[in-house]
Design an enzyme around this catalytic site. Sequence first.
Site, PDB file in Angstrom:
ATOM      1  N   SER A 210       0.809  -1.226   0.000  1.00  0.00           N
ATOM      2  CA  SER A 210       0.000   0.000   0.000  1.00  0.00           C
ATOM      3  C   SER A 210       0.837   1.267   0.000  1.00  0.00           C
ATOM      4  O   SER A 210       0.814   2.069   0.934  1.00  0.00           O
ATOM      5  CB  SER A 210      -0.974  -0.026   1.176  1.00  0.00           C
ATOM      6  OG  SER A 210      -1.823  -1.134   1.010  1.00  0.00           O
TER       7      SER A 210
ATOM      8  N   ARG B  77       7.177   6.356  -4.778  1.00  0.00           N
ATOM      9  CA  ARG B  77       7.828   6.911  -3.580  1.00  0.00           C
ATOM     10  C   ARG B  77       7.384   6.122  -2.358  1.00  0.00           C
ATOM     11  O   ARG B  77       6.305   5.545  -2.342  1.00  0.00           O
ATOM     12  CB  ARG B  77       7.484   8.388  -3.394  1.00  0.00           C
ATOM     13  CG  ARG B  77       6.006   8.641  -3.236  1.00  0.00           C
ATOM     14  CD  ARG B  77       5.636  10.106  -3.062  1.00  0.00           C
ATOM     15  NE  ARG B  77       4.206  10.237  -2.865  1.00  0.00           N
ATOM     16  CZ  ARG B  77       3.310  10.255  -3.848  1.00  0.00           C
ATOM     17  NH1 ARG B  77       3.709  10.155  -5.095  1.00  0.00           N
ATOM     18  NH2 ARG B  77       2.018  10.346  -3.596  1.00  0.00           N
TER      19      ARG B  77
ATOM     20  N   ASP C 137      -4.339  -1.786  -1.147  1.00  0.00           N
ATOM     21  CA  ASP C 137      -5.332  -2.220  -0.150  1.00  0.00           C
ATOM     22  C   ASP C 137      -6.780  -1.912  -0.574  1.00  0.00           C
ATOM     23  O   ASP C 137      -7.707  -2.655  -0.251  1.00  0.00           O
ATOM     24  CB  ASP C 137      -5.034  -1.654   1.250  1.00  0.00           C
ATOM     25  CG  ASP C 137      -4.805  -0.152   1.287  1.00  0.00           C
ATOM     26  OD1 ASP C 137      -4.858   0.483   0.216  1.00  0.00           O
ATOM     27  OD2 ASP C 137      -4.571   0.391   2.387  1.00  0.00           O
TER      28      ASP C 137
HETATM   29  C1  BGC Z   1      -1.826   5.553  -0.045  1.00  0.00           C
HETATM   30  C2  BGC Z   1      -2.759   4.605  -0.786  1.00  0.00           C
HETATM   31  C3  BGC Z   1      -3.500   3.718   0.209  1.00  0.00           C
HETATM   32  C4  BGC Z   1      -4.188   4.571   1.263  1.00  0.00           C
HETATM   33  C5  BGC Z   1      -4.939   3.748   2.289  1.00  0.00           C
HETATM   34  C6  BGC Z   1      -2.602   6.294   1.030  1.00  0.00           C
HETATM   35  O1  BGC Z   1      -1.732   7.106   1.781  1.00  0.00           O
HETATM   36  O2  BGC Z   1      -1.271   6.495  -0.965  1.00  0.00           O
HETATM   37  O3  BGC Z   1      -2.038   3.808  -1.711  1.00  0.00           O
HETATM   38  O4  BGC Z   1      -4.455   2.960  -0.491  1.00  0.00           O
HETATM   39  O5  BGC Z   1      -3.221   5.372   1.917  1.00  0.00           O
HETATM   40  O6  BGC Z   1      -4.105   2.886   2.988  1.00  0.00           O
END
Ligand code: BGC
Length: 505
Positions: free
Chosen positions: A156, A171, A209
């Site tokens: 995630s 990143r 996720d």
């Molecule tokens: C991330 C996402 C993630 C979300 C929930 C965000 O900060 O960029 O990729 O799905 O958090 O966990």
Amino acid sequence: MTLVEEAQKVAREFDYPASELQRAIERFGEQMRDGLQRSGSTLSQIPTFVTAVPNGTEKGLYMAVDLGGTNFRVCSIQLHGNSTFSLTQSKVAIPRELMVAKTSKELFSFLAKQIEAFLKQHHEEHYEGHIRRRKTMSKGEGFKEEEIFNLGFTFSFPVQQNGINRGTLLRWTKGFDIADTVGKDVCALLQEEIDALHLPVRVAALVNDTVGTLMARSYTSPGKTGTLLGAIFGTGTNGAYVEKLSKIRKLTELNDVASYDTSTGEMIINTEWGSFDNEQAVLPTTPYDAGLDADSVNPGIQMFEKRVSGMFLGEILRRAVLSLVRNPSVPLFSDENSSLNDVHSTTNIADSSGLWRTWGLDTSFLSIAHGDESAGLRITRQALDKEYGITAASEEDAEAVKAIASAVGRRAARLSAVAIGAVVLNSEKLRESETEPVDVGVDGSLVEFYPGFEEYIREALREVPEIGEKGEKRIRIGIAKDGSGVGAALIALVAGKVNPPTEND
Ligand code: BGC
């Protein structure tokens, strides 16, 4: 003005009226469409190469691993084919030094070792196969196909995908910082370390996720209707939804794209909606939002997330409460016995209190204060005392804090409705049928623990003219637990069908 009236004035700064909500929904729709046309847009709209959602009849034994925060989780999932599943799992904290390791290898070899330990403990038969393979490696014999576990890798962090099990890290976030990994294919990095241990495991799918949540909800939700949207309202916020392939124009422009199944005419898109309206054309902004952003590690980025998700709401509340504490004419947490002018010593707030510290107030406190129905707001006063070193808070003090906490939470829920409403309207599902439910799977600490979060979302959805009361009733929102386990397994299953392993796998 009384203390509570002063607090209500601050609370009103978080009002988010229907007209603004409507404007934001329109802009969200525009940014969704823009993101489907080109790379580099505000909403990333990442194609995930997952082209079908499950219907509950899927069967089989799969593995999933989950890297997204402080823990690494390994699980195996038996899908029973009747919308139910059983799950075995193990969890380890990721050592701090690995989160900031010099090389990717240090982290990924640690992950592979956890997979090995899990197989040994829970899947002896596969582990035996692994021993056999080690012995027969030199003879060029490998595993029989059926011995190989397909694994869904929930990762995630922002990843640019170019195949269902290929994607380069854009990143790191959430405290990870390994420069060596940025720009590399995280699936290949994990597979390399799995292969070095000769484990019978193939990284079959890379999963955000939210995509896992969408799949998990679709597998377990009642009836035949496939789920439209999977959304996380937790530490971060994001959503993934089912889009028509024909609308994802930028797919044809992406380089080096793996083949994918086009038969459903659909693909799941990871919106990365945390960055909606980074330009702040429509997002509501109080001085507390602006201060938080300026003090964050990524000013100007994730501006929607900074108003909606659990990582930030506590800090917004802290800044708003502090504005009252610092106002000499407002007697919040004031120590009546003190005659000093220094704000620290004229209040009942300990010097060590989190209230004085950036990020010092946890979002769970919002849930406590907002949900407090106890006599004299005893529960809130206790939490202020025990967790934040604020002694002798009066009932009025607690009432003031509660008013602001509720306002911050309500605004977050109404903004969440912007994202949900825009995705629902974009799908045209409300127009296509008069009766079919539009299914949404959600997960995360806010929807789970903030009292009434869903009801606030619903209230806002009703205020959108194109949705209205009728439309809102048809939007079915259900908690989808464990997207990173069962959801990832389901994607590994779909991926296994589309991209069967080759000789070299
Ligand atoms: C991330 C996402 C993630 C979300 C929930 C965000 O900060 O960029 O990729 O799905 O958090 O966990």
